[in-house]
Design an enzyme around this catalytic site. Structure first.
Site, mmCIF file in Angstrom:
data_model
loop_
_atom_site.group_PDB
_atom_site.id
_atom_site.type_symbol
_atom_site.label_atom_id
_atom_site.label_comp_id
_atom_site.label_asym_id
_atom_site.label_seq_id
_atom_site.Cartn_x
_atom_site.Cartn_y
_atom_site.Cartn_z
ATOM 1 C CD GLU A 165 -2.953 -1.118 2.294
ATOM 2 O OE1 GLU A 165 -2.989 -0.131 3.025
ATOM 3 O OE2 GLU A 165 -3.741 -2.069 2.399
ATOM 4 C CD GLU A 355 -3.100 -6.019 4.226
ATOM 5 O OE1 GLU A 355 -3.976 -5.257 4.699
ATOM 6 O OE2 GLU A 355 -1.895 -5.737 4.188
HETATM 7 C C1 GAL Z 1 -4.018 -2.398 5.701
HETATM 8 C C2 GAL Z 1 -2.608 -2.579 6.180
HETATM 9 C C3 GAL Z 1 -2.454 -3.579 7.293
HETATM 10 C C4 GAL Z 1 -3.591 -3.538 8.288
HETATM 11 C C5 GAL Z 1 -4.935 -3.470 7.610
HETATM 12 C C6 GAL Z 1 -6.118 -3.325 8.542
HETATM 13 O O1 GAL Z 1 -4.162 -1.139 5.123
HETATM 14 O O2 GAL Z 1 -1.782 -2.990 5.112
HETATM 15 O O3 GAL Z 1 -1.195 -3.416 7.862
HETATM 16 O O4 GAL Z 1 -3.382 -2.607 9.268
HETATM 17 O O5 GAL Z 1 -4.976 -2.416 6.696
HETATM 18 O O6 GAL Z 1 -6.375 -2.014 8.843
#
Ligand code: GAL
Length: 447
Positions: A165, A355
């Site tokens: 990100e 993710e």
């Molecule tokens: C993403 C990030 C993670 C985690 C997740 C939940 O943006 O890459 O590290 O924090 O969000 O908020």
């Protein structure tokens, strides 16, 4: 060349170094910008820091064993740059290398495939002092780091995510920054940082190709896809356009700003138009470097914009409903249908969701368990949509739930819990939640 094993669907979980490792000053680790920022009063909720976090550094064997029980075949983790290069470049910390060697070997022992993220926001403080991502040498620093990772771990690690990100790296340099370094820079500087980050990505791809046989590489941006509220061709087309549009004055929520240069070899035309006066120098060589071919379209997707009809022949965006607790992100399972579909159409690379997950106010009940039915439901709904995309011809190759265990949610500290495993942050005890078993059975069902 694609191999048979590339076709295997990855059911995984994800974490990041600063959020779980702890041991922030142990065994020769250097500081990162997150170590520094989290100690500045007022920068994180209740002053929480990653000094101990989940103490994964000392408990990784227990954690990997739990992962094996969960039945995942892949684990996405990140390397802390300053743990293996305390100054960001130059001197190597062999103790740090040893930690990741043991971690990787432990995964492989259980048949869990490592997916290694190079940069999950924890820039070495020493490099920040040299200007961080604004320093024109920053892509070279990243090359050196990636090469070291490739040389030391590449015999066992084949999958790499260069940047996680980049939007949040830039958020940390903008107005009201909540991510490290948490300082506001001019727009011109932020655009320079975006360009250097993307060049750094290209340099890392090259370093990994040089050092790792059979490498599989990508980067993991995040975006909120546009999802049509019905199946009409017009609304689908409008959603596609909305998702792939560059919105002015939005360096954080844009898909194409970061992904077009990597996959298509140039920034969107509107970028040159909107930011004419503040653009960094962008050369043909830079664009060639940034678009050094990758293998996957990795992507983090949590929520989405739902595009609905406005009743007057036009369209309007409505928020997701219901919203996830605490962070107020809308729950839109269709994000994992339309997101991968639009990404695949535009960038033509196999898609892996690196993710996706839900935060929920989990509590340990009298029976000692965590009954997080909403999380199980979330996973079921989202993965169904992902598998539907796959059945419809989108080349989807995997899903990583965020996160394996509760951890430090950046500036929000230990408040929002995303894990399948509950962590008691006083005792550091781990308790698998109900959703842990739900996801285990879901994996089993979809093997
Ligand atoms: C993403 C990030 C993670 C985690 C997740 C939940 O943006 O890459 O590290 O924090 O969000 O908020």
């Amino acid at each position: 060349m694609e191999k048979e094993s590339d076709r295997r669907f990855r059911w995984g979980v994800a974490t990041a170094a600063y959020q779980i490792e702890g041991a922030a000053a142990e065994d020769g680790k250097g500081q990162s910008i997150w170590d520094v920022m989290s100690h500045i009063p007022g920068k994180t909720r209740r002053g929480d820091t990653g000094d101990v976090a989940c103490d994964h550094y000392h408990r990784f064997r227990e954690d990997i064993k739990l992962m094996a029980e969960l039945g995942v075949n892949a684990y996405r983790f990140s390397v802390s740059w300053s743990r293996i290069l305390p100054d960001g470049k130059g001197r190597v910390n062999e103790k740090g290398i040893e930690f990741y060697n043991c971690l990787i070997d432990e995964m492989l022992k259980y048949g869990i495939e490592p997916f290694l993220t190079l940069y999950h926001w924890d820039l070495p403080e020493k490099l920040f002092e040299l200007g961080g991502w604004l320093n024109p040498e920053s892509p070279e620093w990243f090359y050196e780091y990636a090469k070291l990772v490739g040389e030391r771990f590449g015999d066992r690690v084949k999958h790499y995510i260069t940047l996680n990100e980049p939007t949040n790296v830039i958020e940390g340099m903008g107005p009201g920054a909540t991510n490290a370094p948490g300082m506001e820079y001019s727009l011109k500087n932020r655009l320079q940082a975006i360009h250097n980050l993307l060049k750094a990505h290209g340099m890392a791809v090259r370093a990994l190709r040089e050092t790792v046989e059979d490498s599989r590489i990508g980067f993991s941006p995040c975006s909120g896809p546009f999802c049509p509220a019905d199946d009409g061709e017009d609304i689908i087309e409008e959603s596609r356009k909305g998702y792939c549009d560059l919105r002015k004055d939005d360096l954080i929520g844009n898909l194409v700003l970061y992904s077009d240069p990597v996959f298509l070899g140039d920034y969107p035309a509107k970028y040159y138009e909107y930011y004419r006066d503040v653009l960094p120098e962008i050369t043909k060589e830079d664009l060639e470097l940034i678009s050094t071919p990758v293998d996957y379209c990795f992507h983090n997707i949590y929520s989405a914009n739902v595009l609905d009809r406005d009743g007057n022949g036009g369209f309007r965006i409505r928020g997701g409903n219901p919203v996830c607790n605490m962070l107020e992100w809308g729950i839109v399972p269709g994000a994992l249908y339309w997101g991968p579909k639009f990404l695949y159409e535009r960038y033509k690379k196999p898609v892996i969701i690196t993710e996706n997950g839900l935060t929920h106010p989990d509590v340990v009940c009298l029976d000692g368990k965590i009954h997080d039915a909403e999380r199980s439901d979330f996973i079921e709904r989202y993965t169904r949509e992902l598998l539907r995309a796959r059945a419809d011809g989108v080349d989807v190759r995997g899903y990583f739930y965020w996160s394996f265990m509760d951890n430090l949610e950046w500036e929000l500290g230990f408040g929002p819990r995303f894990g399948l495993v509950y962590v008691n942050f006083d005792t550091l005890e781990r308790i698998p939640k109900d959703s842990f078993y739900y996801y285990r059975d879901l994996i089993e069902r979809n093997k």
